[in-house]
Design a protein around this motif. Structure first.
Motif, PDB file in Angstrom:
ATOM      1  N   LEU A 259       0.833  -1.208   0.000  1.00 35.02           N
ATOM      2  CA  LEU A 259       0.000   0.000   0.000  1.00 35.02           C
ATOM      3  C   LEU A 259       0.869   1.260   0.000  1.00 35.02           C
ATOM      4  CD1 LEU A 259      -2.770  -1.167   2.506  1.00 35.02           C
ATOM      5  CD2 LEU A 259      -2.875  -1.128  -0.002  1.00 35.02           C
ATOM      6  N   ARG A 260       1.977   1.223   0.728  1.00 29.66           N
ATOM      7  CA  ARG A 260       2.899   2.363   0.751  1.00 29.66           C
ATOM      8  C   ARG A 260       3.459   2.626  -0.652  1.00 29.66           C
ATOM      9  NH1 ARG A 260       8.076   3.040   0.333  1.00 29.66           N
ATOM     10  NH2 ARG A 260       8.477   0.788   0.251  1.00 29.66           N
ATOM     11  N   GLN A 261       3.889   1.571  -1.316  1.00 24.22           N
ATOM     12  CA  GLN A 261       4.443   1.726  -2.662  1.00 24.22           C
ATOM     13  C   GLN A 261       3.389   2.229  -3.649  1.00 24.22           C
ATOM     14  OE1 GLN A 261       7.275  -1.579  -3.955  1.00 24.22           O
ATOM     15  NE2 GLN A 261       6.335  -2.510  -2.162  1.00 24.22           N
ATOM     16  N   ALA A 262       2.174   1.714  -3.524  1.00 19.52           N
ATOM     17  CA  ALA A 262       1.087   2.137  -4.414  1.00 19.52           C
ATOM     18  C   ALA A 262       0.766   3.609  -4.212  1.00 19.52           C
ATOM     19  CB  ALA A 262      -0.147   1.274  -4.180  1.00 19.52           C
ATOM     20  N   LYS A 263       0.738   4.040  -2.954  1.00 20.21           N
ATOM     21  CA  LYS A 263       0.421   5.447  -2.651  1.00 20.21           C
ATOM     22  C   LYS A 263       1.478   6.377  -3.251  1.00 20.21           C
ATOM     23  CE  LYS A 263      -1.689   8.937  -0.696  1.00 20.21           C
ATOM     24  NZ  LYS A 263      -2.188   8.972   0.675  1.00 20.21           N
ATOM     25  N   GLU A 264       2.726   5.932  -3.271  1.00 22.42           N
ATOM     26  CA  GLU A 264       3.800   6.759  -3.832  1.00 22.42           C
ATOM     27  C   GLU A 264       3.656   6.952  -5.344  1.00 22.42           C
ATOM     28  OE1 GLU A 264       7.514   4.996  -2.696  1.00 22.42           O
ATOM     29  OE2 GLU A 264       7.489   5.924  -0.702  1.00 22.42           O
TER      30      GLU A 264
ATOM     31  N   ILE B  19      -4.151   9.637  -4.437  1.00 20.62           N
ATOM     32  CA  ILE B  19      -5.232   9.074  -3.612  1.00 20.62           C
ATOM     33  C   ILE B  19      -5.222   7.561  -3.791  1.00 20.62           C
ATOM     34  CG2 ILE B  19      -7.737   8.952  -3.265  1.00 20.62           C
ATOM     35  CD1 ILE B  19      -7.853  11.866  -4.291  1.00 20.62           C
ATOM     36  N   LEU B  20      -5.167   6.848  -2.667  1.00 20.36           N
ATOM     37  CA  LEU B  20      -5.136   5.390  -2.721  1.00 20.36           C
ATOM     38  C   LEU B  20      -6.486   4.815  -2.310  1.00 20.36           C
ATOM     39  CD1 LEU B  20      -3.597   2.764  -3.156  1.00 20.36           C
ATOM     40  CD2 LEU B  20      -2.831   2.893  -0.770  1.00 20.36           C
ATOM     41  N   VAL B  21      -7.116   4.111  -3.251  1.00 20.56           N
ATOM     42  CA  VAL B  21      -8.396   3.454  -3.022  1.00 20.56           C
ATOM     43  C   VAL B  21      -8.131   1.950  -2.941  1.00 20.56           C
ATOM     44  CG1 VAL B  21     -10.748   3.097  -3.877  1.00 20.56           C
ATOM     45  CG2 VAL B  21      -9.553   5.263  -4.352  1.00 20.56           C
ATOM     46  N   VAL B  22      -8.589   1.325  -1.856  1.00 18.74           N
ATOM     47  CA  VAL B  22      -8.292  -0.093  -1.638  1.00 18.74           C
ATOM     48  C   VAL B  22      -9.571  -0.917  -1.616  1.00 18.74           C
ATOM     49  CG1 VAL B  22      -7.167  -1.786  -0.143  1.00 18.74           C
ATOM     50  CG2 VAL B  22      -6.239   0.535  -0.317  1.00 18.74           C
TER      51      VAL B  22
ATOM     52  N   TRP C 265      -1.547   4.883   4.763  1.00 16.04           N
ATOM     53  CA  TRP C 265      -1.431   5.251   3.346  1.00 16.04           C
ATOM     54  C   TRP C 265      -2.750   5.118   2.588  1.00 16.04           C
ATOM     55  CZ3 TRP C 265       2.604   1.979   5.355  1.00 16.04           C
ATOM     56  CH2 TRP C 265       3.782   2.683   5.653  1.00 16.04           C
ATOM     57  N   VAL C 266      -3.786   4.638   3.260  1.00 14.02           N
ATOM     58  CA  VAL C 266      -5.070   4.377   2.606  1.00 14.02           C
ATOM     59  C   VAL C 266      -6.003   5.573   2.747  1.00 14.02           C
ATOM     60  CG1 VAL C 266      -7.133   2.910   2.619  1.00 14.02           C
ATOM     61  CG2 VAL C 266      -4.856   1.889   2.965  1.00 14.02           C
ATOM     62  N   ASP C 267      -6.595   5.989   1.618  1.00 14.70           N
ATOM     63  CA  ASP C 267      -7.529   7.117   1.635  1.00 14.70           C
ATOM     64  C   ASP C 267      -8.983   6.668   1.597  1.00 14.70           C
ATOM     65  OD1 ASP C 267      -5.619   9.436   1.442  1.00 14.70           O
ATOM     66  OD2 ASP C 267      -5.025   8.339  -0.354  1.00 14.70           O
ATOM     67  N   GLN C 268      -9.257   5.536   0.969  1.00 16.46           N
ATOM     68  CA  GLN C 268     -10.637   5.055   0.845  1.00 16.46           C
ATOM     69  C   GLN C 268     -10.647   3.532   0.766  1.00 16.46           C
ATOM     70  OE1 GLN C 268     -12.699   6.641  -2.582  1.00 16.46           O
ATOM     71  NE2 GLN C 268     -14.512   5.364  -2.296  1.00 16.46           N
TER      72      GLN C 268
ATOM     73  N   PHE D 240       8.607   3.469   6.670  1.00 12.34           N
ATOM     74  CA  PHE D 240       7.368   3.340   7.439  1.00 12.34           C
ATOM     75  C   PHE D 240       7.202   4.459   8.468  1.00 12.34           C
ATOM     76  CE2 PHE D 240       5.197  -0.960   7.056  1.00 12.34           C
ATOM     77  CZ  PHE D 240       5.690  -1.212   5.776  1.00 12.34           C
ATOM     78  N   SER D 241       8.280   5.143   8.816  1.00 14.08           N
ATOM     79  CA  SER D 241       8.222   6.157   9.875  1.00 14.08           C
ATOM     80  C   SER D 241       7.629   7.470   9.377  1.00 14.08           C
ATOM     81  CB  SER D 241       9.626   6.418  10.427  1.00 14.08           C
ATOM     82  OG  SER D 241      10.173   5.259  10.984  1.00 14.08           O
ATOM     83  N   LYS D 242       6.980   8.173  10.272  1.00 20.26           N
ATOM     84  CA  LYS D 242       6.442   9.493   9.931  1.00 20.26           C
ATOM     85  C   LYS D 242       7.551  10.538   9.898  1.00 20.26           C
ATOM     86  CE  LYS D 242       1.604   9.291  11.438  1.00 20.26           C
ATOM     87  NZ  LYS D 242       0.601   9.833  12.377  1.00 20.26           N
ATOM     88  N   GLY D 243       8.574  10.351  10.750  1.00 14.88           N
ATOM     89  CA  GLY D 243       9.697  11.281  10.785  1.00 14.88           C
ATOM     90  C   GLY D 243       9.342  12.647  11.321  1.00 14.88           C
ATOM     91  N   ILE D 244       8.384  12.696  12.239  1.00 13.46           N
ATOM     92  CA  ILE D 244       7.988  13.982  12.829  1.00 13.46           C
ATOM     93  C   ILE D 244       8.305  13.998  14.318  1.00 13.46           C
ATOM     94  CG2 ILE D 244       6.152  14.404  11.147  1.00 13.46           C
ATOM     95  CD1 ILE D 244       4.144  13.452  13.282  1.00 13.46           C
ATOM     96  N   GLU D 245       8.441  15.180  14.848  1.00 10.14           N
ATOM     97  CA  GLU D 245       8.694  15.364  16.278  1.00 10.14           C
ATOM     98  C   GLU D 245       7.496  16.069  16.901  1.00 10.14           C
ATOM     99  OE1 GLU D 245      11.408  14.494  18.271  1.00 10.14           O
ATOM    100  OE2 GLU D 245      11.996  13.284  16.537  1.00 10.14           O
TER     101      GLU D 245
END
Length: 379
Positions: free
Chosen positions: A32-37, A41-44, A75-78, A195-200
């Motif tokens: 799903l991560r690869q598809a979203k890239e 918009i990722l529809v599953v 990574w999923v939108d719908q 997989f990480s968000k990389g935010i603080e």
């Protein structure tokens, strides 16, 4: 060159992925991560229990549980429930999809035909790299190596009898020299970063901490993490290491190793950060070294004592920052999922046999398709 206004009104690229997503694991999440890239918009689409039973065999998780698990992936939108097993051009048009993405392996219907042949022929198909070392079939296989007596809590019996199962086929995390034969995952720093968000957390954020094993990541875990995130702004999740879990829960737990479990947690949309190999008891370092934790949460299920007999939440309790939260899905547990497999052992063993035969046919088709592509390129 497009004007700025034209760029702003450009139609977002809608990507379609479909599948069973039974026992949603980090391999699913990575696809799903690869598809979203590849789009915006990722529809599953998620297949129903009836469709999967017809084409593949019985599911471990019920369809509503699978729909919810996919929806929780960051990574999923719908999510489209009850998606057809055979991916059609019509379903892509119905959801205004630009193209469909699937792993670089062939998936077939019950009659042996390629599920994606129609969208391939229409030029609406792209591939992502399949994650090696994990599949629902492989996870079911891990559980089929267990017995109902084996996965009961036996704290002091980590090398006890497995009712005829050869321990060399199973392995044990408690025996360092023995390599487990049921997990083939090779963790890399690249995958963890992906997989990480990389935010603080911001200075004003309320940091919440929860911890656990998170084995066979499921809807019970997801609902707990959702409720935990609602208690603050930044959710840190501690995932216990294999040796600790094994010592406390017994032989052949956890079923998934530390990095497999950590990636499953990282893929959840409610999680901001993961401590990989967190101590079983909440320590001063957990509360203050990396983040200023203001609230420690636990579900409404009893927690096991630490190996020395102490309460793992003694420190946050003494500081008045410990709280228990209700979890309506606490009845769905890792133990319960294992029991679903054990109680229906014959059905799932038959599924494994059929899946193995089907996989051999799919591998043949895949080899033929690659040969055809190679010949077309050289022509």
């Amino acid at each position: 060159m497009l004007s700025t206004a034209a760029s702003e009104t450009k139609k977002p690229v809608r990507v379609w992925v479909d599948g069973c997503f039974d026992m949603m694991h980090y391999g699913h999440a990575n696809a799903l991560r690869q598809a979203k890239e590849m789009g915006d918009i990722l529809v599953v689409g998620v297949h129903s229990d009836a469709e999967i039973t017809k084409n593949k065999g019985p599911t471990v998780m019920k369809e509503e549980e699978r729909y919810a698990a996919v929806a929780a992936c960051k990574w999923v939108d719908q999510v489209v429930p009850n998606a057809p097993y055979n991916t059609t051009v019509e379903i892509l048009r119905e959801y205004d999809i630009d193209f469909c993405v699937h792993g670089d392996d062939i998936t077939t219907m019950a009659d042996g035909t390629d599920c994606y042949q129609a969208v391939k022929d229409a030029g609406l198909y792209k591939e992502c790299k399949r994650t090696q070392g994990v599949s629902t079939t492989e996870l079911v296989g891990r559980m089929l190596l267990m017995t109902s007596s084996h996965h009961s809590h036996r704290k002091n019996s980590v090398s006890s009898d497995l009712s005829g199962v050869d321990p060399r086929d199973v392995g044990s995390f408690s025996q360092a020299p023995v390599r487990t034969a049921v997990s083939h995952f090779l963790p890399t720093s690249k995958r963890i970063v992906q997989f990480s968000k990389g935010i603080e957390p911001k200075d004003t954020d309320r940091v919440v901490y929860v911890d656990g094993t998170f084995d066979l990541f499921h809807i019970g875990h997801i609902e707990f993490l959702k409720r935990a995130k609602e208690q603050g702004d930044f959710l840190v999740v501690g995932v216990h290491d294999d040796q600790t879990v094994n010592a406390i829960k017994g032989s052949n737990h956890p079923l998934m190793n530390l990095h497999e479990r950590a990636l499953s947690v990282l893929a959840c949309r409610y999680v901001d950060e993961v401590i990989i190999g967190a101590p079983y008891s909440v320590t001063e370092d957990v509360l203050n070294k990396e983040y200023n934790v203001q609230l420690v949460l636990h579900g409404n299920t009893p927690s096991e004592l630490d190996l020395d007999g102490s309460d793992p939440y003694e420190l946050p309790k003494n500081r008045g920052i410990y709280k228990e939260i209700e979890n309506p899905n606490s009845t769905i547990t890792t133990q319960g999922i294992i029991e679903r497999i054990i109680e229906n052992r014959f059905l799932f063993e038959e599924r494994q046999r059929k899946k193995k035969a089907k996989a051999a046919l799919e591998a043949e088709k895949e080899a033929e398709e690659k040969l055809q592509k190679s010949e077309q390129k050289s022509a």
